[in-house]
Design a protein around this motif. Sequence first.
Motif, PDB file in Angstrom:
ATOM      1  N   SER A   1      -4.394   0.876  -0.993  1.00 49.90           N
ATOM      2  CA  SER A   1      -3.856  -0.415  -1.411  1.00 49.90           C
ATOM      3  C   SER A   1      -3.653  -0.379  -2.922  1.00 49.90           C
ATOM      4  O   SER A   1      -4.117   0.542  -3.603  1.00 49.90           O
ATOM      5  N   ALA A   2      -2.963  -1.390  -3.450  1.00 47.93           N
ATOM      6  CA  ALA A   2      -2.790  -1.478  -4.897  1.00 47.93           C
ATOM      7  C   ALA A   2      -4.149  -1.530  -5.592  1.00 47.93           C
ATOM      8  O   ALA A   2      -4.355  -0.886  -6.627  1.00 47.93           O
ATOM      9  N   ALA A   3      -5.086  -2.283  -5.011  1.00 51.65           N
ATOM     10  CA  ALA A   3      -6.428  -2.385  -5.599  1.00 51.65           C
ATOM     11  C   ALA A   3      -7.153  -1.040  -5.571  1.00 51.65           C
ATOM     12  O   ALA A   3      -7.820  -0.663  -6.537  1.00 51.65           O
ATOM     13  N   GLN A   4      -7.011  -0.293  -4.480  1.00 51.28           N
ATOM     14  CA  GLN A   4      -7.689   0.994  -4.364  1.00 51.28           C
ATOM     15  C   GLN A   4      -7.107   2.032  -5.324  1.00 51.28           C
ATOM     16  O   GLN A   4      -7.843   2.830  -5.907  1.00 51.28           O
ATOM     17  N   LEU A   5      -5.786   2.030  -5.507  1.00 52.17           N
ATOM     18  CA  LEU A   5      -5.172   2.947  -6.475  1.00 52.17           C
ATOM     19  C   LEU A   5      -5.644   2.606  -7.887  1.00 52.17           C
ATOM     20  O   LEU A   5      -5.952   3.502  -8.682  1.00 52.17           O
ATOM     21  N   THR A   6      -5.726   1.313  -8.176  1.00 47.86           N
ATOM     22  CA  THR A   6      -6.210   0.874  -9.480  1.00 47.86           C
ATOM     23  C   THR A   6      -7.647   1.320  -9.712  1.00 47.86           C
ATOM     24  O   THR A   6      -7.998   1.824 -10.791  1.00 47.86           O
ATOM     25  N   GLU A   7      -8.493   1.141  -8.711  1.00 49.08           N
ATOM     26  CA  GLU A   7      -9.896   1.536  -8.833  1.00 49.08           C
ATOM     27  C   GLU A   7     -10.018   3.038  -9.072  1.00 49.08           C
ATOM     28  O   GLU A   7     -10.846   3.491  -9.877  1.00 49.08           O
ATOM     29  N   ALA A   8      -9.203   3.822  -8.384  1.00 46.13           N
ATOM     30  CA  ALA A   8      -9.233   5.273  -8.561  1.00 46.13           C
ATOM     31  C   ALA A   8      -8.814   5.651  -9.980  1.00 46.13           C
ATOM     32  O   ALA A   8      -9.417   6.539 -10.606  1.00 46.13           O
TER      33      ALA A   8
ATOM     34  N   LYS B   1       0.839  -1.196   0.000  1.00 51.66           N
ATOM     35  CA  LYS B   1       0.000   0.000   0.000  1.00 51.66           C
ATOM     36  C   LYS B   1       0.872   1.243   0.000  1.00 51.66           C
ATOM     37  O   LYS B   1       2.047   1.203   0.366  1.00 51.66           O
ATOM     38  N   SER B   2       0.267   2.346  -0.400  1.00 44.15           N
ATOM     39  CA  SER B   2       0.964   3.626  -0.434  1.00 44.15           C
ATOM     40  C   SER B   2       1.049   4.213   0.971  1.00 44.15           C
ATOM     41  O   SER B   2       0.034   4.358   1.651  1.00 44.15           O
ATOM     42  N   SER B   3       2.254   4.553   1.397  1.00 44.48           N
ATOM     43  CA  SER B   3       2.403   5.245   2.677  1.00 44.48           C
ATOM     44  C   SER B   3       2.079   6.729   2.535  1.00 44.48           C
ATOM     45  O   SER B   3       1.993   7.443   3.534  1.00 44.48           O
TER      46      SER B   3
END
Length: 426
Positions: free
Chosen positions: A315-322, A308-310
């Motif tokens: 998370s990787a999934a949340q960044l992708t969804e965005a 995940k991004s600090s």
Amino acid sequence: MKDSSSRPLSRRTLVKVGIGAVAAPAVRRVIPANAQSRAIKIGHVSPRTGPLAGFGEADTFILEQVRGILAKGVAVGGKTYPVEIVSKDSQSSGSRASEVASDLILGDKVDLILASATPDTTNPVADQAEVNEVPCITTNCPWQPYFFGRRGDPKKGFTWTYHFFWGLEDVIAAFLALWDGAPTNKVVGGLFPNDADGNAWGDPQRGLPPALAQAGYKLHDPGRYQVMNNDFTAQISAFKSAGADIVTGNMIPPDFATFWSQAAQQGFRPKIVTIGKALLFPSVIDSLGARGNGLTSEVWWTPHHPFKSSLTGQSAAQLTEAYTAATKRPWTQPIGFQHALFEVAIDVLRRAKSPEPKAILDAIVATDYRSIVGPVKWTGQPVKNVTKTPLVAGQWQRKGDKFDLVITANKPAPEIPVGGKLQLLS
């Protein structure tokens, strides 16, 4: 006030750069303006246009995200400074990357310069930064083309330029993990262009040849071809004669499209095709139509990576969804590394004791950061200026009317989950 033009010339006025860059860097004579009355400037170079444009596809989204985060400035050494990000397009050209890096350093007077996407961009930008003594962080280029392509000496390294990404040893391990379980004759055809990546991947000492031989594979390398080649008949004929079940190498998307079309026309049907660089992007696979199904590649980042991004907490999934919600486009691997590049840069600035070059450099050297692509910490291994990120391998598999990049081999990085099994092409 002290005259800001009094900074002496750098110790070097000429550097020999790696393949892909052409001009000797210009040398900056001035330091930034007084810290109390200025913004901190971050320079950024990546390919937005040209044959490598897939690497820059996520740039607009990431830059908007980061500018939003930095809207109120960044605290450096106890003071808050406004931040300006100046992003330039390398146009997939080494000479253009060198030119815009020079503009950022000499014209915009950036405090920190970032670059990504293949040695055609990372190397000339890093060379400009090194000779001008400007802190530089790069990513998205295997470390050997980055380091040795710049004539790096492992005993000395570089002073101002730091890099995070995987290396050829990792891509070899990922490819072997992908192939070892498949029923093939272990005969491999190699496609290596005459550029920094191709020469590194095909290098008889440091590249794929010795490692594949040690693993029991027989590599047939017909020699270097020129980038933007329009005829792969010689290579296809050599692979057919050798009975190659596997094709591997490192290609730009237009060259792979030409090769793959001509392979079909000439009746060459390997069981596995694993190509670096060209097969990373959904847009490339979509353009190949049905013949994109089953192609394989290295996988550096996906929505399923357990990091995940600090910076944002995503998370990787949340960044992708965005990304997909904002752009209406499929996710692409560089999303993670472009985000991580700015994650690391912002972490460096926040830890720097002042906005002066040496203070920023000291903060880079001391980095110990958990990013959305994994840990980033320069420990001197594998060489002074490089730290590595995990790598796995995967396959483009059609699911309904779309292709999905499925991780099918994770032996080199078991913390990254497998999503399916390898399917042979023929």
